[in-house]
Design an enzyme around this catalytic site. Sequence first.
Site, PDB file in Angstrom:
ATOM      1  N   ASP A  35       0.778  -1.472   0.044  1.00 45.12           N
ATOM      2  CA  ASP A  35       0.001   0.007  -0.145  1.00 45.12           C
ATOM      3  C   ASP A  35       0.926   1.357   0.036  1.00 45.12           C
ATOM      4  O   ASP A  35       0.315   2.390  -0.382  1.00 45.12           O
ATOM      5  CB  ASP A  35      -0.984   0.074   1.285  1.00 45.12           C
ATOM      6  CG  ASP A  35      -2.335  -0.703   1.066  1.00 45.12           C
ATOM      7  OD1 ASP A  35      -2.696  -0.751   0.008  1.00 45.12           O
ATOM      8  OD2 ASP A  35      -2.442  -1.366   2.046  1.00 45.12           O
TER       9      ASP A  35
HETATM   10  C1  BGC Z   1       0.217   1.132   6.527  1.00 50.31           C
HETATM   11  C2  BGC Z   1      -0.025  -0.002   5.542  1.00 50.31           C
HETATM   12  C3  BGC Z   1      -1.646  -0.086   5.381  1.00 50.31           C
HETATM   13  C4  BGC Z   1      -2.163   1.169   4.819  1.00 50.31           C
HETATM   14  C5  BGC Z   1      -3.737   0.774   5.025  1.00 50.31           C
HETATM   15  C6  BGC Z   1      -0.505   2.236   5.659  1.00 50.31           C
HETATM   16  O1  BGC Z   1       0.008   3.333   6.655  1.00 50.31           O
HETATM   17  O2  BGC Z   1       1.626   1.099   6.350  1.00 50.31           O
HETATM   18  O3  BGC Z   1       0.505  -1.107   6.227  1.00 50.31           O
HETATM   19  O4  BGC Z   1      -1.775  -1.278   4.528  1.00 50.31           O
HETATM   20  O5  BGC Z   1      -1.996   2.047   5.760  1.00 50.31           O
HETATM   21  O6  BGC Z   1      -4.281   1.982   4.948  1.00 50.31           O
HETATM   22  C1  NOJ Z   2      -1.599  -3.908   5.606  1.00 49.54           C
HETATM   23  C2  NOJ Z   2      -2.903  -3.964   4.656  1.00 49.54           C
HETATM   24  O1  NOJ Z   2      -3.860  -4.548   5.527  1.00 49.54           O
HETATM   25  C3  NOJ Z   2      -2.611  -4.869   3.529  1.00 49.54           C
HETATM   26  O2  NOJ Z   2      -3.467  -4.907   2.557  1.00 49.54           O
HETATM   27  C4  NOJ Z   2      -1.299  -4.419   2.657  1.00 49.54           C
HETATM   28  O3  NOJ Z   2      -1.093  -5.483   1.699  1.00 49.54           O
HETATM   29  C5  NOJ Z   2      -0.137  -4.509   3.696  1.00 49.54           C
HETATM   30  N1  NOJ Z   2      -0.338  -3.512   4.694  1.00 49.54           N
HETATM   31  C6  NOJ Z   2       1.063  -4.063   2.929  1.00 49.54           C
HETATM   32  O4  NOJ Z   2       1.153  -2.579   2.560  1.00 49.54           O
END
Ligand code: BGC
Ligand code: NOJ
Length: 893
Positions: free
Chosen positions: A567
């Site tokens: 993400d």
């Molecule tokens: C996090 C990710 C997460 C995303 C979801 C980010 O700030 O680092 O792990 O999936 O937010 O909104």
């Molecule tokens: C948490 C999110 O829930 C997931 O969808 C994503 O793949 C990982 N973070 C990595 O960014």
Amino acid sequence: MSTDQRRVRVAQCPGESGRAFDVGQQERDDARRSVTLRAHSTRLARGLGGGNTRTIALTVRGRCSTSVTASARPRGGGTLTRFGHFDDVAREYVIGQPDTPLPWINYLGSEDYFGIVTNTAGGYTFYRDARLRRLTRYRYNGVPLDGGGRYLYVRDADTGQFWSPSWQPTRTDLDDYRCRHGLGYTVIGSRRDGVEVETTYFVPLGETLEIWRATVTNHRPSPARLSLFSAIEFCLWEAWDDATNFQRNFSTGEVEVDAGVIYHTTEYRERRNHFAFFACSEPLAGFDTQREAFLGPYRGWDRPVVVERGRSGDSVAHGWAPCGSHHVVLDLEPGAQRDVVFVLGYAENPPEAKFHPPGSGTLDTRGVRPLIDRYLRTGAVDEALARLAEHWEQLLSTLQIDTPDPHANRMINVWNAYQCMATFNLSRSASLFESGLGRGMGFRDSNQDLLGFVHMVPARARERILDIAATQLPTGGAYHQYQPLTKRGNDAVGSGFNDDPLWLILGVAAYLKETGDAAILDEPVPYDNLPGSEEPLYGHLHRSLRYTTERLGPHRLPLIGRADWNDCLNLNCFSETPGESFQTTENREGGVAESVFIGGLFTLAAAELAEIAARHGDTAGAERCRAAGTEMAAAVAEHGWDGEWFLRAYDFFGAPVGSAANEEGSIYIEPQGMCVTAGIGLGDGTARQALASVSERLATPHGLVLVEPAYTRYHLELGEISSYPPGYKENGGIFCHTNPWVMIAETRVDNGDRAFDYYLRINPSAREELSDVHRCEPYVYAQMIAGKEAPTHGEAKNSWLTGTAAWNYVALTQWILGIRPDHDGLRIEPCLPGGWDGFEAVRRFRGATYRIRVRQAAAGRVTSLTVDGRPVDGTLVPLAAPGATVTVEAEIG
Ligand code: BGC
Ligand code: NOJ
């Protein structure tokens, strides 16, 4: 601590035997570490190991952290650390000290009513949706930590002393404390001044309520004159509003108290027809429902005035902060024991029958009263507990393993499977790291979670798949998230995460292989929940695949869109506004930024869909999928290979990301794991080369970091990943979700040793001895462990709700042990560590039971397979008749 109670072992990494220190000794054991060991409150430890143990506190300064290892053997197996141990027999984690590094939680409930409960009875409870129907209040981020919970206070009338049997909120010293987190229940017990209180918390199956059963015992030689006070704080239903809209909600709070039951009725007079109830089995000496009356002015939950003076205020809340507290007087003779049951729950009345008498404005409690009464009898509580135990036995018995490794056994047989069910129930909504206010169900998250629970709850997995698919957009794209209460796509987050749709194919493939239920493919499913847009699920899968092929970039690799699985790799985002969400802010339209990771994922998904299509009688469709997969694999091989590993991406300007040419972020883990898992590079040595690079560049004793070197400055062209300090989260943290992809990849190149080595590095049970470093619960995976560039390397965060649970379960059971459901049977393809002589397992699959025995003479792959004594060619155990028990024997080497 060892049996010699004056000595402890200190280890830095899993597997290290560590050094022995004397208690009290101060030592600088290398240039960076300084260690002081001191005896800690022995009162707290006595309950743990039969009186012969001591709790040792370890103070560590300096960059590297250390932990205490205990070698005393507690009841039920497991190793005793200073915080607790696994009781494998009871399937419980037993915590022996209330001040764990962070609150260590458990979940209550598995259907509509859920609660979080910490090891000191903190946490909250909600009906279906942690934001919209929250019953009780919790203070995230508050100091002292973990405030708001299911609290009890005991007061001794003779001395005026009072304490909390769960330690919080008074934090009074206890002579003996233990918390047992079990499957769907938590027991917190303690003893002080000869009074023992043990409270069992759980949610009975099929009900929207929770039980607290407190058993109070007087161990004194003299009578004990005690008071027991309960305490909860009602959240005014909508958790966001509750935390922000004080001008309104300080005036809306309402309760009713009737026949000893406290009813929370805020907004019930107008648009709500639901209410909460809080009841107690004993006659009440008093009650309170107005928080300030209970606490007293300028006091906290640690010193309520009502408890201090030993008398309730019988307060009735009008606005402000309604709470619920019962006061029970217990006069106990020496040796006497009494059960006090509390029931906290959620109920609804039909909208047209809210009041009794009609129009009176008084809550009609006639529907809920019999239910409350039933649970206030202890017999019903025992029965409900027994049913809960049976329920979990049933779920977990789908797969049980017996391998030479105790950490693998206990995680797979109990805790990892349990965590997978938590992700099924809660997705990413409510934990101590997810506030319950924001993220609902992620499209990609839910599809991946499914891989870890489909075998336990196939019918519910089916429903989940249809719910997810119904939020898919007509373009084949997906809302990134949907809301559990409405099951509608979440407009606030939108779409454009270009990996999302492909995970639906993996989820459906896993469901089909587990169940053989091909009929699901014919289920009509709408797009974006629009009536009239229905198409069989099968069509949705093709649109998923097409979504990628219609969005290829200059190298014929998939365009990344907002982001892919990661993400935080936001290649089209270019955000310069402080506080702006990387996830939702407007992106530039480039049509250039491409993802090698999606290339790998697509190759995998295309192969799955080709197989599904062929079985569906769609030969042309199968051919198209196969061709698309082959083309993609070729594009990845040609443009996604950097020389020693797979590239991560091309950025907005077409420059490589995750390349040796990049000074920071030169190698990423995701494409190595996913491309090799998809089979790319198996024939030409690049797969092995990529995995060697992982081992060289990304492996640490605490797991594999996501990227290396981590970004030390903000890269406008990369986005959120470079917003994290080096070593945390996506920026070079050990993002545990990705590690099992590499484990699976290692099995694809027959490297069982390395696969299992990586498995153990992040296995929470194997890290238990490092609890001082790891800090999160040792019985569940955390999303992230701080990476090698982080000052707190080895420290975990974001436990419980993470795709890590499902993927590690899959990696160990399906690829290392190699017990893999397939369309026509159960595949047995282990890839074991060389030191193992085999393992045994029992797997329920499509109604039959398979007793599997694998013997390994030398490291390698299966050389012979017999089913009920008859040799079988290859590695597929054919389907047996439902009800049958089948003996499977495999030889390796
Ligand atoms: C996090 C990710 C997460 C995303 C979801 C980010 O700030 O680092 O792990 O999936 O937010 O909104
Ligand atoms: C948490 C999110 O829930 C997931 O969808 C994503 O793949 C990982 N973070 C990595 O960014």
